[in-house]
Design an enzyme around this catalytic site. Structure first.
Site: not given
Length: 534
Positions: A349, A430, A445
């Site tokens: 992230c 990923r 998202r």
């Protein structure tokens, strides 16, 4: 014996003898570490902490590993025997991961980077794996052929089918076919009625029988399937012998209370189309819906939670992601049954780097858990987990469960194929904020409305990579569970519940580690070494 100041509180040993604590002067000096209030609340340096920044102080061990209870709540209504949740990522959780997480006592959250119909089918695969009463079995009619049977067997992965009038559930039961009936059939045009086991040779149960009674009938009759019929001879359910074996082999499995089916969750977004997705998931039997958003405190998520609780009150809803009490409050007020905590701290992230917003995970988990506890809402520590030590710290800081992505992505049960690079066996992994995942649909998202202005330019908040092979969950999850038990034992806690009670009673102690202390706490000073997990 008391020290120079204050009252001494003893610890009851296993032999009934009270073990004395140090005097209050020593306790308050920092020699025994510091309370969570001192570290997180009375925090003059205004510093946020990660799991690696913290170390827990040891407690008195007066019990064995087999006495430690690591069960904990994921939502207000659902408790897991293993506080582990697989992340709704397209390289982590589909039906195989969800099935095996539930069998080991955890739960999997099916990702939404697929069509609503495909996601609902993934949920059904989990719910049908360990069925109890199978209320919608695949039925065939007497007029179907052996070719039809072989086709269904190949497509569905099992070989036993009830035969009913019309080939539908609710029709009059006429017989059953199993692998024994079809093993020597050579003519593909042979009709089912010519080789099925007829009704008069079957052992059947009457409608209203309990699951316990039905299981006993299967044991006594030694049959593979037990049809359940009503007074008119119509099929109302089916029970499989293999489910008894699965129940024996997986005593900690996460199951619903009624049909003993495996528990499973699924993720949805916050756009209007996701409401139709939710309807399909509920029809498929989903137990938990996770409203999946990188920043959960939005009008879009609040509306989604209110819709779900109003229309599907029997399905638990988890909101998030959040990292502050004010964010958590809005989701709790909207009706969330659980909260997902973490922003920008996953290994893949980049939200904190790209958006300059987020929080160090240990601080986020502590503050949100402490606040949500007032409302009886459990917290999932989502992201940043790299070891069993991190899991133990997350639970000790107030989390009910931990959600893992990279920790599980390299297992056999994760989607995708293994490949080799430089002699190392790897699997693709990923972030759902990577451009590759966004192209499959996961941008919802990170972008909550579907206006042209919002979707014209994609901004990646994650990367793609690879993780090393970890083997099967059947070995990996027991290793994680045992690691957490060791951590709680060293901290002097018999359960997750006791650890959190000590946390809020200022009995659980911590210290902040310097960078040098963190290096010292890991492998160091060796020319080379090999590291095996189990």
């Amino acid at each position: 014996m008391n020290g120079n100041s204050g009252e001494n509180h003893g610890v009851k040993g296993t032999n009934g003898v009270t073990l004395e604590n140090v005097d209050d002067e020593t306790l308050n000096s920092g020699a025994e570490g510091f309370t969570s209030s001192q570290i997180f609340i009375r925090n003059p340096a205004c510093v946020a902490y990660t799991y690696d920044d913290l170390i827990m102080m040891p407690g008195h061990i007066g019990f064995g590993l087999d006495q430690i209870d690591i069960s904990s709540n994921i939502t207000k209504n659902i408790r897991l025997q293993a506080p582990f949740v697989s992340s709704p990522m397209d390289t982590v959780t589909e039906h195989e991961m969800a099935i095996n997480m539930a069998l080991q006592g955890g739960i999997g959250i099916i990702h939404s980077n697929m069509t609503p119909e495909e996601q609902a089918a993934e949920v059904r695969r989990v719910k049908k794996y360990k069925n109890g009463f199978i209320t919608d079995p695949k039925c065939l009619s007497p007029q179907h052929t052996a070719e039809d049977v072989f086709r269904e067997k190949s497509k569905l992965g099992f070989s036993s089918f009830p035969i009913t009038e019309g080939g539908k559930m609710g029709g009059r039961l006429l017989g059953v076919i199993s692998n024994r009936d079809t093993s020597f059939i050579e003519d593909p045009t042979a009709t089912v009625e010519s080789f099925m086991t007829p009704r008069e040779r079957l052992v059947v149960a009457k409608e209203g029988i309990s699951l316990t009674e039905a299981n006993e009938m299967i044991k006594v009759s030694k049959k593979g399937k037990l049809p359940v019929i009503n007074a008119d001879g119509e099929l109302v359910a089916l029970i499989a012998r293999t489910d008894l074996q699965k129940n024996r082999d997986n005593p900690l499995a996460s199951k619903d209370r009624v049909n003993k089916q495996l528990l499973v969750g699924a993720a949805i977004g916050t756009r209007p189309a996701d409401r139709e997705r939710a309807k399909l998931l509920v029809a498929a039997g989903v137990d938990i819906i996770v409203v999946d958003s990188s920043q959960g405190d939005s009008i879009y998520q609040l509306e989604a939670i209110r819709f779900l609780k109003a229309n599907f009150p029997d399905v638990d809803v988890i909101g998030g992601n959040v990292v502050t009490p004010s964010q958590a409050l809005h989701l709790i007020q909207a009706g969330a049954d659980g909260l997902r905590v973490g922003m920008g701290i996953g290994s893949i992230c980049t939200t904190q780097e790209i958006c300059a917003v987020g929080r160090a995970q240990a601080s986020a988990v502590y503050h949100v858990s402490k606040f949500a506890r007032k409302y009886g809402v459990p917290v999932i520590a989502d992201g940043g987990i790299k070891s069993t030590g991190h899991i133990t710290k997350a639970l000790a800081l107030g989390a009910g469960c931990v959600m893992m992505g990279s920790m599980l992505a390299g297992t056999d049960e994760a989607p995708g194929e293994y490949f080799y690079q430089d002699g190392v066996r790897l699997k693709r992994y990923r972030g759902m904020g990577s451009l590759e995942a966004m192209e499959k649909g996961s941008e919802k998202r990170y972008v909550w409305d579907d206006s042209a202005a919002a979707t014209s330019v994609k901004v990646a908040q994650g990367v793609s990579g690879a993780v090393q092979d970890k083997g099967t969950l059947r070995r990996y999850i027991p290793y994680l569970m045992q690691g957490v038990r060791h951590g709680l034992q060293d901290a002097g806690c018999r359960s997750v519940t006791e650890a959190q009670a000590k946390l809020y009673d200022d009995q659980l102690r911590f210290e902040i580690r310097s960078p040098a202390a963190q290096r010292e706490g890991n492998v160091h000073g060796l020319h080379s070494y090999s590291k095996r997990l189990y």
